[in-house]
Design a protein around this motif. Sequence first.
Motif, PDB file in Angstrom:
ATOM      1  N   SER A  80       0.835  -1.215   0.000  1.00  0.00           N
ATOM      2  CA  SER A  80       0.000   0.000   0.000  1.00  0.00           C
ATOM      3  C   SER A  80       0.865   1.258   0.000  1.00  0.00           C
ATOM      4  O   SER A  80       0.505   2.249  -0.630  1.00  0.00           O
ATOM      5  CB  SER A  80      -0.937  -0.006   1.208  1.00  0.00           C
ATOM      6  OG  SER A  80      -1.733  -1.164   1.164  1.00  0.00           O
ATOM      7  N   ASP A  83      -7.705  -4.281  -2.042  1.00  0.00           N
ATOM      8  CA  ASP A  83      -7.654  -5.029  -0.793  1.00  0.00           C
ATOM      9  C   ASP A  83      -9.040  -4.822  -0.181  1.00  0.00           C
ATOM     10  O   ASP A  83      -9.255  -3.956   0.666  1.00  0.00           O
ATOM     11  CB  ASP A  83      -6.552  -4.483   0.126  1.00  0.00           C
ATOM     12  CG  ASP A  83      -6.356  -5.366   1.344  1.00  0.00           C
ATOM     13  OD1 ASP A  83      -7.186  -6.275   1.557  1.00  0.00           O
ATOM     14  OD2 ASP A  83      -5.388  -5.146   2.091  1.00  0.00           O
ATOM     15  N   ASP A 110      -6.278  -0.041   2.787  1.00  0.00           N
ATOM     16  CA  ASP A 110      -5.656   1.046   3.559  1.00  0.00           C
ATOM     17  C   ASP A 110      -5.523   2.342   2.774  1.00  0.00           C
ATOM     18  O   ASP A 110      -5.022   3.332   3.296  1.00  0.00           O
ATOM     19  CB  ASP A 110      -4.235   0.627   3.988  1.00  0.00           C
ATOM     20  CG  ASP A 110      -4.267  -0.410   5.092  1.00  0.00           C
ATOM     21  OD1 ASP A 110      -5.221  -0.386   5.893  1.00  0.00           O
ATOM     22  OD2 ASP A 110      -3.328  -1.238   5.145  1.00  0.00           O
ATOM     23  N   ASP A 140      -3.780  -1.459  -5.828  1.00  0.00           N
ATOM     24  CA  ASP A 140      -3.248  -2.020  -4.590  1.00  0.00           C
ATOM     25  C   ASP A 140      -4.039  -3.300  -4.320  1.00  0.00           C
ATOM     26  O   ASP A 140      -5.246  -3.358  -4.600  1.00  0.00           O
ATOM     27  CB  ASP A 140      -3.433  -1.008  -3.447  1.00  0.00           C
ATOM     28  CG  ASP A 140      -2.750  -1.468  -2.164  1.00  0.00           C
ATOM     29  OD1 ASP A 140      -1.890  -2.376  -2.241  1.00  0.00           O
ATOM     30  OD2 ASP A 140      -3.075  -0.919  -1.082  1.00  0.00           O
TER      31      ASP A 140
HETATM   32 MG   LIG Z   1      -1.980  -3.018   2.140  1.00  0.00          MG
END
Ligand SMILES: [Mg+2]
Length: 400
Positions: free
Chosen positions: A147, A171, A176, A252
């Motif tokens: 991230s 994710d 995040d 990500d």
């Molecule tokens: Mg991450």
Amino acid sequence: MQIYVEPDAIKRERYAEQLLRAGYQTVPDMIELQRYFNGHPDCLLVVFGAAVELDEVLEFSAYQRVQRPELGIVLVRTRVTNALLQSALRAGVREVVRDDETDIRAACLRAIEVGKAMQTTVRPARTADSTAKVITVFAGKGGCGKSVVATNLAVALAAGGSRRVLLIDLDLQFGDVAIMLKLAPARGIADAVPMTGRLDESGLRSLITHYIPGCDTLLAPANPASADQISRDLVTELLTTARPLYDFIVIDTSSAVTEQVLAALDSSDWYVLVVTPDLPTLKSIRLTVEMFDLLTYPPDQRLILFNRADSQVGLSIEDVEEAVGAPLSTHMPSSRDVPTSVNKGTPLILENPGHPVSRAVRGLADRCAGIDREPERVRRRALLFGRRNASKKPARSDAS
Ligand SMILES: [Mg+2]
Ligand SMILES: Nc1ncnc2c1ncn2[C@@H]1O[C@H](COP(=O)(O)OP(=O)(O)O)[C@@H](O)[C@H]1O
């Protein structure tokens, strides 16, 4: 929906009375504007009051000119000069008017009319070579820095607004990105579920949270339970819809190879594999490389980022290269400034562009953008050392 930005509280109240009847939302500043604007993809007009900083208006307009060409922007100024008019129109402002209620109203009506006409006009498709390159950041282990890399890479690629980048947080359970960029996830991927199978450009725009000029985000669901509803096909559909609108899409991912992550990998042009110098991560990268081989993802599109490369933990670069079975593309040092930037919610590359971590990320961004600064450096070095060596070189003796 129309928005009126007016920092002056007295004027705001006066205009609110006049304008709200006509369906305007008044806001005091750019932050509130962004909040409303992101939640209203149908917004056709933004009016900037006389007290709003000109630079902020021009930056907003220049960005929206490409993102939402149908959006009308009306700029109110106490004095309208030729120079102001020129720079405003060049940035995409549709009307510049004096601070007079009748003039403002007339300009707003004209701007809305133009916007409505443009909405119904079929816009020419962008050229084929302008579709986004998709870059998926992956590691089979959590905590490697995926991230951190994805957020900084997206900012690096946006290059201050000169490119258009979409950062997607895949994710889906524990994303995040929102926290790392200090964004409030008003909408995100989960809101795409009802549009599955019929997602279009305006639907996609309604899901996006703008970050900084050149960088948009598509955030993970706030509720981890929503992850299951996002199908592999929906991820493919999101990417297909976003591709013509951006230059780069950075994804990500979770550490698990979910069907959604596989959909992203299948659509990728670049695979950034993050590896740290510890045995469990090395084992997992080996497995990842084997999986990539099985899925026939081309080795020359894999970029191995060695994170915390300088950690003194007994594993050498050669150990890592042997485990990965490929040369490392980028070395990113370990630094306390990384967790500090994460906790602040500001990518290190924004706060400290000269930091060694930021430089490593920019190197990676250059690779993804096809900019190779290496030959130039190597050439210069060769030139420098070549000359020096030449002057020191002893005369060749043929005596032996
Ligand atoms: Mg991450
Ligand atoms: N180069 C680095 N130096 C120091 N800390 C780092 C570095 N890269 C990542 N970290 C820290 O490691 C933790 C995990 O990073 P993160 O990007 O969330 O990993 P992942 O997304 O792979 O789970 C974060 O707290 C981050 O601050």
